[in-house]
Design an enzyme around this catalytic site. Structure first.
Site, PDB file in Angstrom:
ATOM      1  N   LYS A 172      -0.805  -6.210  -8.164  1.00  0.00           N
ATOM      2  CA  LYS A 172      -1.088  -7.499  -7.506  1.00  0.00           C
ATOM      3  C   LYS A 172      -2.521  -7.926  -7.810  1.00  0.00           C
ATOM      4  CE  LYS A 172      -2.482  -9.498  -3.881  1.00  0.00           C
ATOM      5  NZ  LYS A 172      -3.280  -9.253  -2.716  1.00  0.00           N
ATOM      6  N   HIS A 188       0.846  -1.199   0.000  1.00  0.00           N
ATOM      7  CA  HIS A 188       0.000   0.000   0.000  1.00  0.00           C
ATOM      8  C   HIS A 188       0.888   1.257   0.000  1.00  0.00           C
ATOM      9  CE1 HIS A 188      -2.795  -2.923   2.123  1.00  0.00           C
ATOM     10  NE2 HIS A 188      -3.590  -2.452   1.192  1.00  0.00           N
TER      11      HIS A 188
HETATM   12  P1  AMP Z   1      -6.613  -3.523  -0.539  1.00  0.00           P
HETATM   13  O1  AMP Z   1      -6.452  -2.773   0.740  1.00  0.00           O
HETATM   14  O2  AMP Z   1      -6.208  -4.954  -0.466  1.00  0.00           O
HETATM   15  O3  AMP Z   1      -7.943  -3.290  -1.206  1.00  0.00           O
HETATM   16  O4  AMP Z   1      -5.546  -2.882  -1.525  1.00  0.00           O
HETATM   17  C1  AMP Z   1      -5.530  -1.497  -1.794  1.00  0.00           C
HETATM   18  C2  AMP Z   1      -4.621  -1.259  -2.963  1.00  0.00           C
HETATM   19  O5  AMP Z   1      -3.308  -1.706  -2.655  1.00  0.00           O
HETATM   20  C3  AMP Z   1      -5.078  -2.030  -4.222  1.00  0.00           C
HETATM   21  O6  AMP Z   1      -4.895  -1.197  -5.355  1.00  0.00           O
HETATM   22  C4  AMP Z   1      -4.126  -3.192  -4.227  1.00  0.00           C
HETATM   23  O7  AMP Z   1      -3.894  -3.720  -5.519  1.00  0.00           O
HETATM   24  C5  AMP Z   1      -2.857  -2.555  -3.683  1.00  0.00           C
HETATM   25  N1  AMP Z   1      -1.944  -3.588  -3.179  1.00  0.00           N
HETATM   26  C6  AMP Z   1      -2.257  -4.611  -2.347  1.00  0.00           C
HETATM   27  N2  AMP Z   1      -1.183  -5.395  -2.157  1.00  0.00           N
HETATM   28  C7  AMP Z   1      -0.169  -4.871  -2.903  1.00  0.00           C
HETATM   29  C8  AMP Z   1       1.189  -5.226  -3.132  1.00  0.00           C
HETATM   30  N3  AMP Z   1       1.728  -6.301  -2.571  1.00  0.00           N
HETATM   31  N4  AMP Z   1       1.922  -4.454  -3.951  1.00  0.00           N
HETATM   32  C9  AMP Z   1       1.383  -3.341  -4.538  1.00  0.00           C
HETATM   33  N5  AMP Z   1       0.098  -2.944  -4.349  1.00  0.00           N
HETATM   34  C10 AMP Z   1      -0.658  -3.690  -3.544  1.00  0.00           C
END
Ligand code: AMP
Length: 267
Positions: A147, A34
């Site tokens: 991801k 994030h």
């Molecule tokens: P989430 O909180 O899981 O909904 O993720 C929020 C954002 O962070 C989304 O755009 C995800 O794709 C991104 N994200 C989650 N994990 C990763 C990671 N390992 N590397 C880069 N971006 C990520």
């Protein structure tokens, strides 16, 4: 760093901003992946806003929603240290007021198959929350992690129609030292599980360079107690910092009852 809990307060603040605003939508339980999005936003905008909202509509599995990790205090601390200007923390009733209209059709072909097939309703939930957030936050640039590759494709397609002035920026996957893609759900794996899960990236990286049948990969993953839901290569069109990517190997599967996804992009 300012915290906002309502659209009303946010809009007052938004009106006071002059200059490019970068936006990173999240569901909290923040990790270095994030923060990579946040840094990218920080480097390319005058203002950075992050939202934290665990969107019930994108969970097709109630147990997954109930068990979704919450580390809010720590999240706020790391965001302020990362130079974020504002965090938007809406309640569920703020995002989905009673009698509100819910978009039922997800536009475009990118939502078909893969996550769209195995998680019915997931992308409808994603598109609905992202649409609302884009309307309210009104950013110039929005940042998404590669991801969640199919999510990037769905949002890219959706935004080009519904929010044509908004630029969608996709950011490469941040990984643990052993290669495991960082994910909030990794918090639910045992230490041994986190070690074993590293084999996913090992396998999909090898797939990229091989034309061999991939049954071996599914068997190999099984030896690490990883049950594959899908493992396949797809044609894509995704803008990245290293240019347009046209192909990907994508994986989804279960370890210790936790659903994990990953992918590698190539041309
Ligand atoms: P989430 O909180 O899981 O909904 O993720 C929020 C954002 O962070 C989304 O755009 C995800 O794709 C991104 N994200 C989650 N994990 C990763 C990671 N390992 N590397 C880069 N971006 C990520």
């Amino acid at each position: 760093m300012k915290l906002f809990f309502t659209k009303k307060k946010w809009s007052e603040y938004r009106e006071s901003l002059t200059g490019p605003l970068g936006f990173v939508p999240t569901m909290g339980a923040l990790h270095a992946g994030h923060l990579k999005l946040v840094h990218e936003a920080r480097n390319n905008n005058d203002f950075v806003a992050v939202s934290i909202f665990v969107n019930p509509k994108q969970f097709n599995n109630t147990e997954d929603l109930i068990n979704y990790p919450n580390t809010l205090e720590q999240d706020i601390l790391v965001l302020s240290q990362a130079g974020v200007d504002a965090v938007f923390l809406p309640s569920s009733s703020e995002v989905y007021p009673e009698n509100d209209t819910f978009i039922t059709a997800v536009p475009g072909k990118s939502a078909e198959g893969l996550e769209g097939a195995f998680r019915p309703g997931h992308f409808e939930g994603v598109v609905n929350v992202v649409d609302r957030l884009f309307e309210w936050i009104h950013p110039h640039n929005a940042y998404f992690g590669q991801k969640d590759l199919q999510q990037c494709l769905v949002i890219q397609e959706f935004a080009s129609e519904k929010h044509p002035n908004l630029k969608i920026v996709t950011v490469p996957t941040e990984r643990e030292k052993n290669g495991l893609a960082m994910s909030s759900r990794n918090l639910r794996l045992s230490e041994e599980g986190r070690n074993r899960a590293a084999v996913i990236f090992e396998v999909i990286s090898k797939m990229k360079d091989s034309t061999a049948d991939y049954d071996w990969a599914i068997e190999y993953l099984k030896q690490y107690e990883i049950e594959t839901e899908y493992l396949t290569n797809i044609e894509i069109s995704l803008n990245t910092d290293t240019g347009l990517m046209t192909k990907a190997w994508v994986f989804a599967g279960y370890l210790e009852g936790i659903r994990l996804i990953d992918n590698v992009l190539y041309n």
